[in-house]
Design a protein around this motif. Structure first.
Motif, PDB file in Angstrom:
ATOM      1  N   VAL A 188      47.738  -0.985  -9.607  1.00 33.33           N
ATOM      2  CA  VAL A 188      49.195  -0.973  -9.704  1.00 33.33           C
ATOM      3  C   VAL A 188      49.722   0.454  -9.620  1.00 33.33           C
ATOM      4  O   VAL A 188      50.712   0.727  -8.914  1.00 33.33           O
ATOM      5  CB  VAL A 188      49.653  -1.672 -11.013  1.00 33.33           C
ATOM      6  CG1 VAL A 188      51.125  -1.417 -11.283  1.00 33.33           C
ATOM      7  CG2 VAL A 188      49.370  -3.154 -10.947  1.00 33.33           C
ATOM      8  N   SER A 189      49.077   1.374 -10.311  1.00 35.39           N
ATOM      9  CA  SER A 189      49.550   2.760 -10.269  1.00 35.39           C
ATOM     10  C   SER A 189      49.383   3.365  -8.880  1.00 35.39           C
ATOM     11  O   SER A 189      50.228   4.142  -8.421  1.00 35.39           O
ATOM     12  CB  SER A 189      48.833   3.602 -11.312  1.00 35.39           C
ATOM     13  OG  SER A 189      47.462   3.703 -11.009  1.00 35.39           O
ATOM     14  N   SER A 190      48.316   3.012  -8.184  1.00 33.20           N
ATOM     15  CA  SER A 190      48.147   3.535  -6.823  1.00 33.20           C
ATOM     16  C   SER A 190      49.193   2.947  -5.888  1.00 33.20           C
ATOM     17  O   SER A 190      49.722   3.656  -5.013  1.00 33.20           O
ATOM     18  CB  SER A 190      46.735   3.259  -6.308  1.00 33.20           C
ATOM     19  OG  SER A 190      46.551   1.882  -6.092  1.00 33.20           O
ATOM     20  N   ILE A 191      49.533   1.675  -6.042  1.00 32.88           N
ATOM     21  CA  ILE A 191      50.575   1.056  -5.219  1.00 32.88           C
ATOM     22  C   ILE A 191      51.924   1.708  -5.496  1.00 32.88           C
ATOM     23  O   ILE A 191      52.680   2.036  -4.574  1.00 32.88           O
ATOM     24  CB  ILE A 191      50.626  -0.470  -5.467  1.00 32.88           C
ATOM     25  CG1 ILE A 191      49.382  -1.132  -4.889  1.00 32.88           C
ATOM     26  CG2 ILE A 191      51.886  -1.084  -4.877  1.00 32.88           C
ATOM     27  CD1 ILE A 191      49.233  -2.593  -5.264  1.00 32.88           C
ATOM     28  N   VAL A 192      52.233   1.920  -6.764  1.00 33.19           N
ATOM     29  CA  VAL A 192      53.508   2.534  -7.121  1.00 33.19           C
ATOM     30  C   VAL A 192      53.583   3.969  -6.600  1.00 33.19           C
ATOM     31  O   VAL A 192      54.608   4.388  -6.028  1.00 33.19           O
ATOM     32  CB  VAL A 192      53.713   2.483  -8.654  1.00 33.19           C
ATOM     33  CG1 VAL A 192      54.874   3.361  -9.087  1.00 33.19           C
ATOM     34  CG2 VAL A 192      53.915   1.056  -9.114  1.00 33.19           C
ATOM     35  N   SER A 193      52.520   4.724  -6.773  1.00 32.18           N
ATOM     36  CA  SER A 193      52.543   6.117  -6.300  1.00 32.18           C
ATOM     37  C   SER A 193      52.633   6.187  -4.781  1.00 32.18           C
ATOM     38  O   SER A 193      53.343   7.042  -4.230  1.00 32.18           O
ATOM     39  CB  SER A 193      51.323   6.871  -6.807  1.00 32.18           C
ATOM     40  OG  SER A 193      50.154   6.336  -6.239  1.00 32.18           O
ATOM     41  N   SER A 194      51.931   5.319  -4.081  1.00 34.46           N
ATOM     42  CA  SER A 194      52.027   5.333  -2.615  1.00 34.46           C
ATOM     43  C   SER A 194      53.421   4.912  -2.161  1.00 34.46           C
ATOM     44  O   SER A 194      53.942   5.441  -1.174  1.00 34.46           O
ATOM     45  CB  SER A 194      50.957   4.436  -1.992  1.00 34.46           C
ATOM     46  OG  SER A 194      51.187   3.088  -2.321  1.00 34.46           O
ATOM     47  N   SER A 195      54.046   3.977  -2.862  1.00 37.20           N
ATOM     48  CA  SER A 195      55.417   3.569  -2.525  1.00 37.20           C
ATOM     49  C   SER A 195      56.383   4.721  -2.731  1.00 37.20           C
ATOM     50  O   SER A 195      57.266   4.961  -1.891  1.00 37.20           O
ATOM     51  CB  SER A 195      55.844   2.380  -3.386  1.00 37.20           C
ATOM     52  OG  SER A 195      55.014   1.288  -3.174  1.00 37.20           O
ATOM     53  N   ILE A 196      56.236   5.426  -3.818  1.00 38.98           N
ATOM     54  CA  ILE A 196      57.113   6.571  -4.080  1.00 38.98           C
ATOM     55  C   ILE A 196      56.912   7.651  -3.023  1.00 38.98           C
ATOM     56  O   ILE A 196      57.872   8.254  -2.527  1.00 38.98           O
ATOM     57  CB  ILE A 196      56.861   7.111  -5.502  1.00 38.98           C
ATOM     58  CG1 ILE A 196      57.362   6.095  -6.533  1.00 38.98           C
ATOM     59  CG2 ILE A 196      57.529   8.461  -5.710  1.00 38.98           C
ATOM     60  CD1 ILE A 196      57.036   6.448  -7.958  1.00 38.98           C
ATOM     61  N   LEU A 197      55.682   7.905  -2.648  1.00 41.57           N
ATOM     62  CA  LEU A 197      55.422   8.897  -1.600  1.00 41.57           C
ATOM     63  C   LEU A 197      56.031   8.488  -0.265  1.00 41.57           C
ATOM     64  O   LEU A 197      56.573   9.312   0.471  1.00 41.57           O
ATOM     65  CB  LEU A 197      53.919   9.123  -1.442  1.00 41.57           C
ATOM     66  CG  LEU A 197      53.243   9.942  -2.538  1.00 41.57           C
ATOM     67  CD1 LEU A 197      51.741   9.978  -2.313  1.00 41.57           C
ATOM     68  CD2 LEU A 197      53.810  11.349  -2.555  1.00 41.57           C
TER      69      LEU A 197
END
Length: 94
Positions: A72-81
């Motif tokens: 979940v954190s990797s998905i959120v961080s990639s979305s923000i990027l």
């Protein structure tokens, strides 16, 4: 002097016999105590092994939760990027 040479072995043999009786009683009590301790340790051993399954379940669930939060954190961080990269490209072309 003659009385002392006859009395001294009697005193020593009496003390030696008392010591032997004391040692026998001490070892008997020690064996009884060790048997009781052995029973308690066996009981603890059985109970700890019953809890092993519980700890294994807790460990697996913690690993699963950790894996989910990592995804979940990797998905959120990639979305923000991705959002910030789009803004930069839009700003550059304007």
């Amino acid at each position: 002097m003659e009385v002392a040479s006859q009395l001294l072995p009697i005193i020593l043999y009496t003390l030696l016999s008392i010591l032997v009786v004391f040692v026998i009683v001490f070892f008997y009590k020690l064996i009884v105590t060790l048997d009781k301790t052995n029973v308690v340790l066996d009981d603890i051993y059985v109970k700890v092994h019953k809890l092993d399954n519980l700890f294994e379940i807790i460990d697996k669930s913690a690993d699963t939760i950790s894996m989910i939060t990592d995804k979940v954190s990797s998905i959120v961080s990639s979305s923000i990027l991705k959002i910030f990269k789009r803004k930069r490209k839009d700003d550059f072309y304007e």
